[in-house]
Design an enzyme around this catalytic site. Structure first.
Site, PDB file in Angstrom:
ATOM      1  N   TYR A  83       8.659  18.154  56.873  1.00 43.26           N
ATOM      2  CA  TYR A  83       9.647  19.239  56.826  1.00 43.26           C
ATOM      3  C   TYR A  83      10.930  18.821  57.542  1.00 43.26           C
ATOM      4  CZ  TYR A  83      12.265  23.244  58.469  1.00 43.26           C
ATOM      5  OH  TYR A  83      13.301  24.090  58.789  1.00 43.26           O
ATOM      6  N   SER A  92      18.216  22.446  60.880  1.00 39.52           N
ATOM      7  CA  SER A  92      17.232  22.936  61.832  1.00 39.52           C
ATOM      8  C   SER A  92      17.222  22.061  63.072  1.00 39.52           C
ATOM      9  CB  SER A  92      15.860  22.874  61.154  1.00 39.52           C
ATOM     10  OG  SER A  92      14.832  22.851  62.103  1.00 39.52           O
TER      11      SER A  92
END
Length: 351
Positions: free
Chosen positions: A158, A134
């Protein structure tokens, strides 16, 4: 196109948003596919829709398995009954806010699950992986566009799981050079399959802009909260690189082909974005245009840890994978709206 010998791909999290769209493209491209998913943030209906989309013949080449990567036995069961040529690893939790409140859940799911997957892959000598990373691994980049060789830093649990997992991949590949791993750093995936029959259907209040806008447009939520209206950008709202999920799906196929074709790939990261920054308010305007609906907005303070502007440099993927995003913001909104309009309650089909 089709592969000469049918290659068998395991797709973890294949019932999810990006997973379903990628599975459709894999099947159309002649691959056999097995999905493993625990339905934490997805539903079986999504897999049924994939089958409908590809038709009965290709559907025979899709095998669905309910399972959880945290349970090694679930992975073992799959590998013991068939040989996989490669794994596309989507499975993972992905809500920034939730990760701050419940980091243990994120470490357990994202880290433990992935380590179990590597162990089982190694045992069965399947050493090719495309991993969902990501743009969060860039943190708040000092300059933009983000290039793959930038220093990496995470801003929340995250993001940290993605960064740890990238490091783990690099370490494994360094110690065992026969591994071939591609890390795909997604920017902001949006849109839906042009049929309008599959799309993003998050459980609970959406964490990302597009499903949020979509739920306002169909009347499920009263207004859109815009976090931050005093950023140093043209309209004061934050700028992101939104990418159509079908472009993203094709990026995974380009990455797979690269794994199969290039024994020297090692462990390599690629950005998947458009290279264009779009502000939150620009996205709202584009969605209003596509849907013909007015989206009421509420200006809210910035969320801590949100960067001002993040977009991708896409040169490396273009040069090495031969992949480039085809769709712009208007197509993203058009397809998102078609999905929303056909399925106002997502896969639940409430009337």
């Amino acid at each position: 196109m089709g592969s000469s010998v049918e290659q068998n791909i395991l797709v973890t999290g294949g019932a999810g948003f990006i997973g379903t769209h990628t599975v459709v493209q894999l099947l159309k491209d002649g691959f056999k596919v097995s999905i493993i998913d625990n339905f934490d943030n997805s539903v079986i209906e999504a897999v049924d829709r994939v089958r409908e989309l590809v038709g009965p013949d290709l559907s025979k080449k899709l095998d669905f398995n309910l399972g959880d990567l945290r349970n090694k036995g679930d992975i073992e069961k799959l590998f013991s009954k068939q040989r996989f040529d490669a794994v596309i690893h989507f499975a993972g939790l992905k809500a920034v806010g939730e990760s701050v409140e419940n980091p243990r859940r994120y470490f357990d799911n994202n880290l433990v699950g992935t380590i179990n997957l590597y162990e089982t892959m190694a045992k069965y000598n399947c050493k090719m992986m495309v991993f969902s990373s990501s743009a969060t691994v860039y943190g708040q980049p000092e300059k933009i566009p983000c290039m793959e060789d930038f220093e990496l830093k995470a801003m929340n649990p995250y993001g940290r799981t993605k960064l740890f997992l990238e490091e783990i991949a690099r370490d494994i590949q360094k110690a065992e050079p026969e591994w071939r791993i591609i890390l795909l750093r997604y920017f902001n995936p949006v849109g839906a399959h042009e049929s309008g029959s599959i799309g993003e259907d998050p459980k609970g209040i959406p964490n990302n802009l597009m499903p949020y806008i979509q739920q306002v447009a169909v009347g499920r939520l009263p207004e859109l909260n815009v976090y931050g209206h005093d950023y140093p950008t043209e309209d004061g709202s934050a700028v992101r690189d939104y990418i159509h999920v079908m472009d993203l799906a094709d990026g995974h196929i380009a990455a797979l082909r690269k794994l199969f074709a290039d024994p020297k790939i090692g462990c390599t990261a690629y950005n998947l974005g458009t290279g264009q920054g779009t502000s939150v308010l620009e996205m709202v305007a584009a969605f209003e245009k596509a849907s013909g609906k007015k989206i009421p907005i509420k200006l809210c303070p910035r969320r801590s840890g949100d960067a001002t502007a993040v977009y991708a440099s896409t040169e490396k993927a273009e040069k090495e994978l031969g992949w480039k995003a085809k769709y712009g913001v208007d197509e993203m909104c058009r397809d998102q709206w078609k999905w929303a309009n056909n399925n106002p309650w997502g896969y639940q089909n409430k009337l």
